[in-house]
Scaffold this motif. Structure first.
Motif, PDB file in Angstrom:
ATOM      1  N   GLY A  62       0.823  -1.205   0.000  1.00 32.29           N
ATOM      2  CA  GLY A  62       0.000   0.000   0.000  1.00 32.29           C
ATOM      3  C   GLY A  62       0.855   1.251   0.000  1.00 32.29           C
ATOM      4  N   GLY A  63       1.924   1.226   0.814  1.00 31.00           N
ATOM      5  CA  GLY A  63       2.821   2.372   0.896  1.00 31.00           C
ATOM      6  C   GLY A  63       3.515   2.624  -0.429  1.00 31.00           C
ATOM      7  N   LEU A  64       3.939   1.535  -1.105  1.00 29.72           N
ATOM      8  CA  LEU A  64       4.611   1.683  -2.397  1.00 29.72           C
ATOM      9  C   LEU A  64       3.666   2.276  -3.435  1.00 29.72           C
ATOM     10  CD1 LEU A  64       6.718  -1.604  -2.611  1.00 29.72           C
ATOM     11  CD2 LEU A  64       7.487   0.710  -2.097  1.00 29.72           C
ATOM     12  N   LEU A  65       2.399   1.834  -3.379  1.00 28.78           N
ATOM     13  CA  LEU A  65       1.434   2.364  -4.333  1.00 28.78           C
ATOM     14  C   LEU A  65       1.200   3.852  -4.100  1.00 28.78           C
ATOM     15  CD1 LEU A  65      -1.207  -0.504  -4.560  1.00 28.78           C
ATOM     16  CD2 LEU A  65       0.544   0.166  -6.210  1.00 28.78           C
ATOM     17  N   ALA A  66       1.346   4.267  -2.825  1.00 30.15           N
ATOM     18  CA  ALA A  66       1.106   5.674  -2.521  1.00 30.15           C
ATOM     19  C   ALA A  66       2.281   6.549  -2.931  1.00 30.15           C
ATOM     20  CB  ALA A  66       0.828   5.839  -1.033  1.00 30.15           C
ATOM     21  N   LEU A  67       3.439   5.922  -3.228  1.00 30.21           N
ATOM     22  CA  LEU A  67       4.645   6.704  -3.545  1.00 30.21           C
ATOM     23  C   LEU A  67       4.463   7.668  -4.716  1.00 30.21           C
ATOM     24  CD1 LEU A  67       7.812   4.467  -3.071  1.00 30.21           C
ATOM     25  CD2 LEU A  67       7.132   6.515  -1.839  1.00 30.21           C
ATOM     26  N   PRO A  68       3.872   7.220  -5.830  1.00 30.17           N
ATOM     27  CA  PRO A  68       3.760   8.145  -6.967  1.00 30.17           C
ATOM     28  C   PRO A  68       3.002   9.423  -6.635  1.00 30.17           C
ATOM     29  CG  PRO A  68       3.228   5.918  -7.642  1.00 30.17           C
ATOM     30  CD  PRO A  68       3.370   5.885  -6.150  1.00 30.17           C
ATOM     31  N   SER A  69       2.173   9.391  -5.605  1.00 33.20           N
ATOM     32  CA  SER A  69       1.419  10.596  -5.275  1.00 33.20           C
ATOM     33  C   SER A  69       2.287  11.666  -4.633  1.00 33.20           C
ATOM     34  CB  SER A  69       0.250  10.248  -4.359  1.00 33.20           C
ATOM     35  OG  SER A  69       0.755   9.806  -3.126  1.00 33.20           O
ATOM     36  N   GLY A  70       3.562  11.415  -4.534  1.00 31.15           N
ATOM     37  CA  GLY A  70       4.465  12.470  -4.108  1.00 31.15           C
ATOM     38  C   GLY A  70       4.800  12.475  -2.626  1.00 31.15           C
ATOM     39  N   ILE A  71       4.451  11.388  -1.938  1.00 28.05           N
ATOM     40  CA  ILE A  71       4.817  11.320  -0.522  1.00 28.05           C
ATOM     41  C   ILE A  71       6.296  10.961  -0.424  1.00 28.05           C
ATOM     42  CG2 ILE A  71       4.309  10.207   1.674  1.00 28.05           C
ATOM     43  CD1 ILE A  71       1.592   9.485   0.520  1.00 28.05           C
ATOM     44  N   SER A  72       7.003  11.573   0.530  1.00 27.12           N
ATOM     45  CA  SER A  72       8.423  11.291   0.675  1.00 27.12           C
ATOM     46  C   SER A  72       8.622   9.845   1.132  1.00 27.12           C
ATOM     47  CB  SER A  72       9.030  12.258   1.686  1.00 27.12           C
ATOM     48  OG  SER A  72       9.863  11.572   2.576  1.00 27.12           O
ATOM     49  N   PRO A  73       9.558   9.124   0.492  1.00 26.58           N
ATOM     50  CA  PRO A  73       9.786   7.738   0.892  1.00 26.58           C
ATOM     51  C   PRO A  73      10.239   7.634   2.346  1.00 26.58           C
ATOM     52  CG  PRO A  73      11.304   8.436  -0.871  1.00 26.58           C
ATOM     53  CD  PRO A  73      10.386   9.569  -0.608  1.00 26.58           C
TER      54      PRO A  73
END
Lengths: 322, 259, 409
Positions: free
Chosen positions: C86-97
């Motif tokens: 879920g976290g990886l999928l949210a990455l493209p939305s611009g959240i800092s890794p």
């Protein structure tokens, strides 16, 4: 149990002869060399204290105008000592709980076959030279920390530690604390792992047989058994963090202040980093003042290490008796 | 509260090594059952499988059934923690927790509950357990002293008190007297005879006289040779096993011809 | 399995009481369990056992059933895996890794705690929570190791070329140049430190294990060697400087000064590791040799040392790994120079760690769209250092394992 069977009494033992046991020249040389090596080490340790003191003396007796801050030696060293202790304390506060958790993971949670490899991975953290950590701290960690500093100032700004204004470069005491924590983590982990591993299987089984879950077993037997070991490990880590030089010298942006603010660009320096930064360009009494600050650092770390070692040794005797 | 145990076609393995083969037996409630046999015949392994303690050793596993009160211990929904709560265990060497006082040692199991017990309740249960373990009079004045300061026999009775404090149904004892001197052994044996009235007791012992003194029923185990699995040879009332055993190997072992 | 109240032990009348039966424990009538049990005058401790004949039922314990509703087996790994995805999928939305990882860990731990609490109860929930925390701690600790390694390799390969190994910095302004002078300097200083430390360290370890036998000198020595291991490296540098000021005058910078400083750091590591290795040598070997009439020193030289040679080699390797990356003491005892200097008894000498440090502090000017050339040289020096140190560490451990005396366990 001697039984009297009517034999005449044995002749009295011969009086202790004054003659000495035969000592071969080879033995004498070998023994002498090894004792000599041991004594050399003691002399070196005494020499460290002695020569530092001799070279610090000119600064102690110097006129205030000759000193780096043109005031007094105490006022020169005090902020540095403060910064040293502050950075090392942050490091231990971060590293000690982590190290306990990691040591538990390796001894009691990880699959036994993996445990050795995982322990090696943690040990390799200790092998990375401090200069590399310094470069990593300034190039990688510091930029990433800026957002964290802003957040801390915004949400926890009422605490003196996060008073701000946050540094824009990330060259803060907080980053130094984190880098130092990474560097001492393996030290504390290694000691904790050792004592956790020594918890007798008997006691662990006793707890399990009472119907304890894994965590309850650890809390009942492993943690109390390892407590003194963990404390001394944390103190060894503290000693290491107090003396760490290069990572701090590279990362920290310093000013002549005493401040608990961890996220601003105005930080107290540390003794070790200050020596590294100023020594190459210093001469005369300024060198002696730096050596005097080194003597203070030596005294602090010596005290911390001696206490840590004393705890470990006492514990060793205790567990050896059982 | 005491319950019977039915073992049905139990095989116990360490990794691929079969340690105990095809054991079926009934252990009566409110009685003392002794496991005897030469070293390495799987007595202790079997004992530890009766409260799922053997699986603490990596690679150990079990096939077959152990039924207590209608519940198979190895059914999939069974929780080893709950099993060990109902089936207490006393070990070969006395192992009171070294960092705890006598009182804390006895109360150690009591604290493992979802709910907190009142201090008065704990104190009462501690006293009861110590009285039950014939230790109260010796330690009542020093309950807050470390348990490790007691003599070996006292420590072992402290461990028994710790085990009975959680009110188990069954008490397993793995050579409980092998590390004790004769006087302490006598005290523990006395205690076992008394505990029989309330608990189902299973005891592993190398000491033939001890088995004869304390047990009601006796199970003899043997192995064919090193690397072979241990097997149950015969089981019956202690008197019969010691006077007229039906198998030759049992007679040889009891009369001291081997083992 | 519920636990009914403990029925009073029957104490059947037919039983022959071996000891006088005594009615003890009158249900704590006077003030709870701490109320003093009455003394029996004339019956002191002569009679050790009391038989429980009290009538009060034992307080009931909360029952712990044998069967329990448990989370499915896959819960332990599937939950964190699910949230990681879920976290990886949210990455493209611009959240800092950097934010995703802690959030995934905290959410997974909280989820599994609450789920377990509702199904298995508080005790198991706590157990699972601790498991989650301990595992997360380990994973978090791996981040710096991975990040450091990746960064050093990523940035260090830029100048990892032949020039770096063959050229010094003499006359170099801007890009180019290399670390040849620093590599030779590091090798010379480290070799000198070994020449000083190895005899002292090994002999001291031999004294501690073979002669000391826990006498007063050996106990003090062990303690101070341990304390010496805690000396900050910069202090070791100051000591070496302060010592040589009395020999060569103020402002001294020489290879030998750095070697002395490194020796102060190396000796304790060496002694402690070697002591461990010598202790592994089985005592039977020594006794067998002594029983043949072989003198002690020959026993040590012909039996003990050869047996533990692999271990000693491993100790030396690990001790070298410990000091080869030291920067601070060399910075103040050797300084830095641009040219190659093979003579450790005169003038400044460059070393790899100090080279990395000074290149980072004075990186030069960025030109032609390239970064400051000093940064690249600093990272390449760091890469070479970390390669040396890791190789020495793994080599040392390998030697220790391969040559460990076979003890028949």
């Amino acid at each position: 149990m001697s039984v009297d069977v009517g034999l005449p009494p044995a002749p009295p033992p011969a009086p202790p002869k004054a003659q000495k046991a035969v000592v071969r020249p080879g033995d004498r040389i070998f023994f002498g060399a090894s004792v000599g090596a041991g004594i050399t080490i003691l002399i070196v340790l005494a020499g460290v204290a002695l020569f530092l003191f001799i070279e610090a003396w000119p600064a102690i007796t110097a006129d205030s105008s000759e000193l780096p801050n043109q005031e007094s030696l105490v006022k020169y060293i005090a902020p540095l000592a403060f910064g040293t202790v502050l950075g090392a304390t942050i490091a231990v506060i971060i590293a000690a709980p982590m190290a306990i958790a990691i040591a538990l993971y390796i001894t009691h949670y990880a699959p036994p076959r993996l445990a050795g490899v995982l322990g090696l991975a943690i040990d390799l953290l200790a092998a990375v030279p401090s200069i590399v950590y310094g470069l990593w701290g300034i190039f990688v960690l510091a930029p990433h920390s800026v957002a964290l500093s802003r957040w801390l100032e915004g949400n926890l700004g009422f605490l003196p530690f996060f008073d701000g204004p946050p540094s824009a470069t990330g060259r803060t005491m907080l980053v130094v604390g984190i880098v130092l924590a990474v560097m001492i983590l393996p030290v504390i982990t290694a000691v904790s792992r050792e004592v956790f591993k020594q918890t007798p299987q008997l006691h662990q089984e006793a707890a399990l047989a009472l119907g304890a879950t894994r965590w309850e077993m650890i809390r009942m037997t492993v943690l109390p058994f390892g407590r003194s070991g963990v404390i001394s490990g944390a103190m060894l880590g503290l000693g290491r963090a107090l003396g760490e030089t290069m990572a701090v010298a590279i990362v920290l942006s310093t000013a002549d202040v005493v401040s608990f603010d961890l996220i601003s660009s105005q930080n107290s320096g540390t003794i070790a980093a200050n020596i590294a930064l100023d020594f190459p360009e210093s001469s005369g009494v300024k060198v002696n003042a730096l050596i005097a600050s080194g003597l203070v650092l030596f005294a602090i770390t010596l005290a911390v290490n001696m206490v840590a070692r004393a705890i470990i040794n006492r514990r060793r005797e205790f567990s050896g008796a059982n | 509260m005491a319950k019977r145990i039915d073992v049905d076609q139990l095989n116990i393995y360490y990794k691929d090594f079969l340690a105990v083969e095809d054991v079926s037996m009934n252990i009566e409630a409110r009685s003392v059952t002794a496991f005897i046999g030469p070293s390495g015949c799987g007595k202790s392994t079997l004992l530890r499988s009766l409260n799922r303690m053997h699986e603490v050793i990596p690679g150990a596993r079990v096939e077959g059934k152990v039924v207590i009160d209608g519940q198979d211990l190895y059914a999939p929904n069974v929780d080893p923690v709950g099993v060990r709560r109902s089936v207490g265990m006393v070990f070969q060497k006395p192992n009171p927790f070294p960092t705890m006082s006598i009182r804390e040692n006895v109360a150690a199991g009591l604290k493992l509950n979802g709910t907190k017990l009142r201090k008065a309740t704990i104190d009462e249960l501690v006293e009861r357990s110590l009285v039950g373990a014939n230790l109260w009079n010796e330690v009542k004045d020093r309950l807050d002293k470390p348990g490790a300061g007691l003599s070996g026999g006292q420590q072992q009775r402290l461990c028994i008190a710790r085990a009975i404090a959680v009110q188990p149904d069954v008490l397993l004892m793995d050579e409980p007297c092998s590390a004790l001197d004769p006087i302490s052994t006598l005290a523990v044996e006395e205690l076992i005879s008394e505990l029989r009235q309330n608990y189902t007791i299973v005891i592993v012992t190398h000491n033939m006289q001890q088995a004869a003194r304390v047990s009601d029923r006796c199970a003899f185990f043997n192995i064919a040779g090193t690397g072979k699995p241990g097997k149950l040879i015969e089981m019956g009332p202690t008197q019969k096993i010691f006077s007229t055993p039906s198998v030759k190997a049992t007679e040889d072992y009891i009369s001291g011809r081997f083992g | 399995m519920t636990s009914p109240p403990n029925p009073p032990p029957p104490n059947p009348p037919s039983a022959q009481p071996r000891y006088p039966v005594r009615v003890d424990l009158p249900a704590h009538a006077n003030g709870g369990p701490n109320g003093d049990t009455p003394d029996y005058p004339g019956d002191p401790i002569s009679e050790p056992y009391a038989t429980l004949t009290a009538v009060a039922p034992a307080p009931e314990l909360p029952s712990v059933p044998m069967t329990a509703e448990r989370l499915p087996r896959w819960a332990g790994w599937a939950v964190p895996l699910g949230f990681t995805l879920g976290g990886l999928l949210a990455l493209p939305s611009g959240i800092s890794p950097g934010l995703v990882l802690p959030v995934v860990m905290i959410v997974s731990a909280a989820f599994i705690y609450l789920w377990s609490r509702s199904v298995e109860g508080a005790r198991y929930a706590l157990d699972r929570l601790v498991t989650a925390i301990v595992t997360s701690a380990f994973l978090i600790a791996m981040i710096p190791l991975v990040s450091v390694t990746w960064t050093v390799v990523d940035r260090g390969t830029g100048r990892f070329d032949w020039d770096f190994f063959s050229e010094s910095m003499r006359g170099i302004v801007g890009a180019g140049g290399g670390g040849y002078h620093a590599i030779t300097g590091t090798l010379i200083v480290t070799a000198l430190a070994c020449v000083i430390s190895i005899p002292i360290g090994l002999l001291c370890a031999i004294y501690l294990v073979e002669y000391g036998k826990d006498n007063r000198l050996s106990r003090w020595l062990t303690f101070f060697v341990d304390v010496m291991a805690g000396i900050p490296s910069i202090v070791a540098g100051l000591f070496a400087y302060a010592l040589f000021v009395h020999i060569s005058g103020p402002g001294v910078r020489m290879g030998i000064v750095g070697a002395v400083a490194l020796s102060v750091l190396m000796i304790p590591v060496l002694v402690r590791a070697t002591v461990e290795m010598l202790k592994i040598v089985p005592n039977e070997l020594r006794e067998a040799s002594l029983a043949l009439g072989v003198p002690t020193w020959r026993t040590i030289a012909k039996i003990v040392i050869p047996t533990s040679l692999g271990g000693i080699a491993a100790s030396v390797t690990l001790a070298v790994a410990r000091i080869i990356g030291e920067t601070a003491p060399l910075l103040i005892t050797l300084g830095i120079t641009t040219g190659t200097n093979f003579n450790p008894f005169s003038e400044r000498m460059a070393t790899l760690p100090v080279f990395a440090y000074t290149q980072n502090q004075t990186p030069g000017i960025a030109r032609n769209g390239m970064g400051p050339p000093g940064f690249d040289r600093a990272w390449t020096a760091a890469l070479i250092l970390i390669m040396i140190v890791m190789a020495l560490n793994l080599l040392g451990r390998l030697i220790a394992r391969l040559f460990a005396p076979k003890t028949g366990r």
